[in-house]
Design an enzyme around this catalytic site. Structure first.
Site, PDB file in Angstrom:
ATOM      1  N   HIS A   9     -23.220  13.874 -73.492  1.00 56.81           N
ATOM      2  CA  HIS A   9     -21.985  14.370 -74.084  1.00 56.81           C
ATOM      3  C   HIS A   9     -20.941  14.823 -72.985  1.00 56.81           C
ATOM      4  O   HIS A   9     -19.642  14.001 -73.055  1.00 56.81           O
ATOM      5  CB  HIS A   9     -22.246  15.442 -75.157  1.00 56.81           C
ATOM      6  CG  HIS A   9     -20.985  15.639 -75.873  1.00 56.81           C
ATOM      7  ND1 HIS A   9     -20.502  15.055 -77.062  1.00 56.81           N
ATOM      8  CD2 HIS A   9     -19.754  16.708 -75.826  1.00 56.81           C
ATOM      9  CE1 HIS A   9     -19.445  15.512 -77.595  1.00 56.81           C
ATOM     10  NE2 HIS A   9     -19.032  16.490 -76.753  1.00 56.81           N
ATOM     11  N   GLU A  10     -21.243  15.481 -72.272  1.00 52.74           N
ATOM     12  CA  GLU A  10     -20.189  16.014 -71.298  1.00 52.74           C
ATOM     13  C   GLU A  10     -20.016  15.145 -70.296  1.00 52.74           C
ATOM     14  O   GLU A  10     -18.821  15.028 -69.808  1.00 52.74           O
ATOM     15  CB  GLU A  10     -20.552  17.432 -70.755  1.00 52.74           C
ATOM     16  CG  GLU A  10     -21.035  18.598 -71.695  1.00 52.74           C
ATOM     17  CD  GLU A  10     -19.629  19.131 -72.464  1.00 52.74           C
ATOM     18  OE1 GLU A  10     -18.400  18.932 -71.805  1.00 52.74           O
ATOM     19  OE2 GLU A  10     -19.799  19.372 -73.727  1.00 52.74           O
ATOM     20  N   HIS A  13     -17.240  12.991 -71.402  1.00 52.12           N
ATOM     21  CA  HIS A  13     -15.918  13.491 -71.280  1.00 52.12           C
ATOM     22  C   HIS A  13     -15.448  13.166 -70.025  1.00 52.12           C
ATOM     23  O   HIS A  13     -14.257  12.895 -69.780  1.00 52.12           O
ATOM     24  CB  HIS A  13     -16.128  15.022 -71.672  1.00 52.12           C
ATOM     25  CG  HIS A  13     -16.115  15.299 -72.961  1.00 52.12           C
ATOM     26  ND1 HIS A  13     -15.352  14.725 -74.138  1.00 52.12           N
ATOM     27  CD2 HIS A  13     -16.954  16.320 -73.707  1.00 52.12           C
ATOM     28  CE1 HIS A  13     -15.651  15.389 -75.054  1.00 52.12           C
ATOM     29  NE2 HIS A  13     -16.739  16.218 -75.193  1.00 52.12           N
TER      30      HIS A  13
END
Length: 561
Positions: A9-10, A13
């Site tokens: 997820h990170e 980003h």
């Protein structure tokens, strides 16, 4: 597993930030102080002492004096463009979930088939059984929606909101259709009709951590049993002297009986032991186990179990062991062919009362046989045995029936049982293109099911306590999925990753969805919200998420103890 989903997820980003020129100050694998760091350009990459999950900190991600309006700052980027790095995290979770499901589809991952099993012990309350379905039937569609496997079948029922459903099924090659009203009183408050996937079943002995710790302490501090004997003698002496009220003694006896039924076998069995046979006789379901043990009431039996070698490290590795365990004698009172002449709609095929249930003594005042009240459970059992094959008048809470009564002897070991089963699978072979389509359909189904489930949580149709889990609960389920093989585990990881995407896109302040709403407002209004308003909104979101985390973790812990 959860850490990998968060890390991906990170990473999403970070990569989407690079795509639009937003620079990251820190990209961390894990939380806490970095034990390894390397600066590349303006970004510090680090691995922490707790490498679980991760985070990314963008340059210029806070309003205030530190915001200089320089290129690469998150909040100096136009709001619509700014949404891209924010959406990158959920998008990465979507890609991870899709890829895992694609791999599973490509490698021939097969879901449990639509063939059903109805546990004999719940036939009297199973909506499916009462509507005419039987073990071995194949449910091919619900409300016109095809159900090729049990997962699709379960989803259609669970999202029915308890409204009547039209079930089409196959029996001996013939297609039939029936309307069933799901029960809303199942575990977790989800609509259910009382069916399970077909397949091989085994009884699993389960004990809470509290019960296991209590037994460990008892072995260390009370090996001879002298402490128990001393306490029992002290209790008897105080009761004889009238120092302890009768109701207190009765409550203590009920608690002792309940504890014995739930955890007495912890002296002999381990948590997670899979019971294979009793004195050489193969047993699968709980009724089969109880029936076989009933032949050896108050005797010891040889129990063949499949035991995890190293449960915390390699839960999928097991060894077979034979354990000697004493059997607790018990009875089940069965009221058969219940007929209410005044209201035939109340007629039932069978009603079973477990005579060993400590709670039964509290309900004796509502039970009559031939207008006779019984002051204790042994008296009720004796009266039921004396009835023989005669039809008698019975009464439950003032509601009268004619019924035959049977007392069925069973045996118990003293643990809370669960079921492990190897499902009968729906076999399919497919090409790369079909696997891509199949994975896409599964992603769609997961998203649609999760969103509908969230709606049912907010509407009160689902219980948050029973249907939400935090990291503790997720780790527990992940461990269980490993026992069923890598395919089950990867399927679970895919679902967690997709759920993480959805939860992050919800318009909750602090979450990605909250930021998207803020940036959308800024794009429309031409200016951001006042700083104090944003701080207040994010403070509310922060405390909401902290409160939710504490709530679900608290109930996760309760399930352990």
């Amino acid at each position: 597993m959860l850490a990998v989903s968060i890390f991906i997820h990170e990473l999403g980003h970070l990569l989407c930030g690079m795509l639009v020129g937003v620079k990251a100050r820190i990209f961390s694998m894990g939380y806490g102080r970095g034990i390894w760091k390397k600066k590349i350009g303006e970004t510090t990459y680090q691995i922490t002492a707790i490498p679980l999950g991760g985070y990314v900190m963008f340059k210029g991600d806070e309003y205030g004096k530190k915001l200089k309006g320089e290129p690469g700052e998150l909040l100096s980027t136009p709001p619509l463009k700014r949404m891209i790095p924010v959406l990158g995290g959920p998008f990465a979770n979507l890609i991870l979930g899709f890829l895992l499901l694609f791999i599973l589809e490509l490698t021939g991952d097969n879901s449990p088939s639509n063939k059903i099993f109805i546990d004999p012990s719940i036939e009297s309350v199973s909506q499916a059984y009462k509507s005419g379905l039987r073990t071995g039937d194949r449910i091919t569609s619900i409300n016109g929606n095809n159900t090729e496997n049990f997962e699709e079948l379960f989803t259609e029922i669970a999202l029915s909101k308890g409204d009547p459903i039209q079930v089409t099924y196959l029996r001996d090659g013939q297609q039939n259709s029936v309307s069933i009203v799901p029960s809303m009183y199942s575990s977790g408050g989800r609509p259910a009709i009382g069916v399970e996937p077909a397949g091989e079943r085994r009884v699993v002995a389960t004990f809470t951590y509290g019960e296991q710790i209590s037994e460990w302490l008892n072995q260390k501090l009370n090996q001879s049993g002298e402490a128990d004997q001393f306490f029992e003698k002290q209790l008897q002496d105080q009761v004889a002297e009238g120092l302890i009220p009768e109701e207190v003694v009765k409550k203590y006896e009920e608690q002792t009986q309940s504890k014995e039924l739930k955890s007495r076998a912890v002296q002999y069995l381990n948590d997670g032991d899979v019971i294979l046979a009793v004195n050489g006789v193969d047993v699968g379901t709980i009724p089969e186990l109880q029936k076989e043990l009933g032949k050896y009431q108050n005797k010891s039996v040889q129990i063949l179990v499949d035991r995890k070698t190293y449960p915390l490290i390699t839960p999928w590795l097991t060894e077979r062991k034979e354990i000697t365990v004493p059997v607790i004698a018990a009875d089940v009172i069965e009221f058969k062919n219940l007929r209410n002449n005044e209201f035939p709609i109340l007629n039932q095929e069978i009603l079973s009362l477990p005579a060993y249930d400590p709670e039964l003594s509290k309900r004796l005042g509502n039970i009559r046989i031939n207008d006779t009240f019984y002051k204790d459970v042994p008296s009720l059992v004796a009266a039921a045995k004396n009835v023989g094959s005669n039809t008698v008048k019975v009464s439950f809470s003032g509601r009268e029936y004619l019924s035959e009564i049977n007392v069925r002897p069973i045996g118990l070991l003293g643990f809370k049982p669960s079921i492990k089963f190897v499902a009968e699978y729906h076999n399919k072979e497919q090409s790369v293109g079909e696997a891509l389509v199949g994975a896409g359909n599964k992603v769609y189904q997961n998203v649609a099911t999760t969103l509908k489930g969230i709606g049912m949580l907010f509407s009160g149709l689902l219980s948050p306590k029973d249907n939400l889990s935090g990291p503790i609960g997720i780790v527990q389920v992940a461990g269980l999925s490993l026992e069923y093989g890598w395919q089950t585990y990867l399927d679970f990881v895919a679902k967690i990753s997709i759920a993480l995407m959805i939860m992050n896109l919800l318009p909750i302040p602090v979450a990605d969805g909250g930021h998207i709403v803020m940036y959308a407002y800024e794009a429309i209004a031409g200016r951001p919200l006042p700083r104090k308003v944003m701080e207040a909104i994010f403070r509310v979101g922060f405390f909401f998420l902290i409160g939710l985390g504490i709530y679900v973790s608290f109930h996760d812990v309760l399930r352990f103890f």
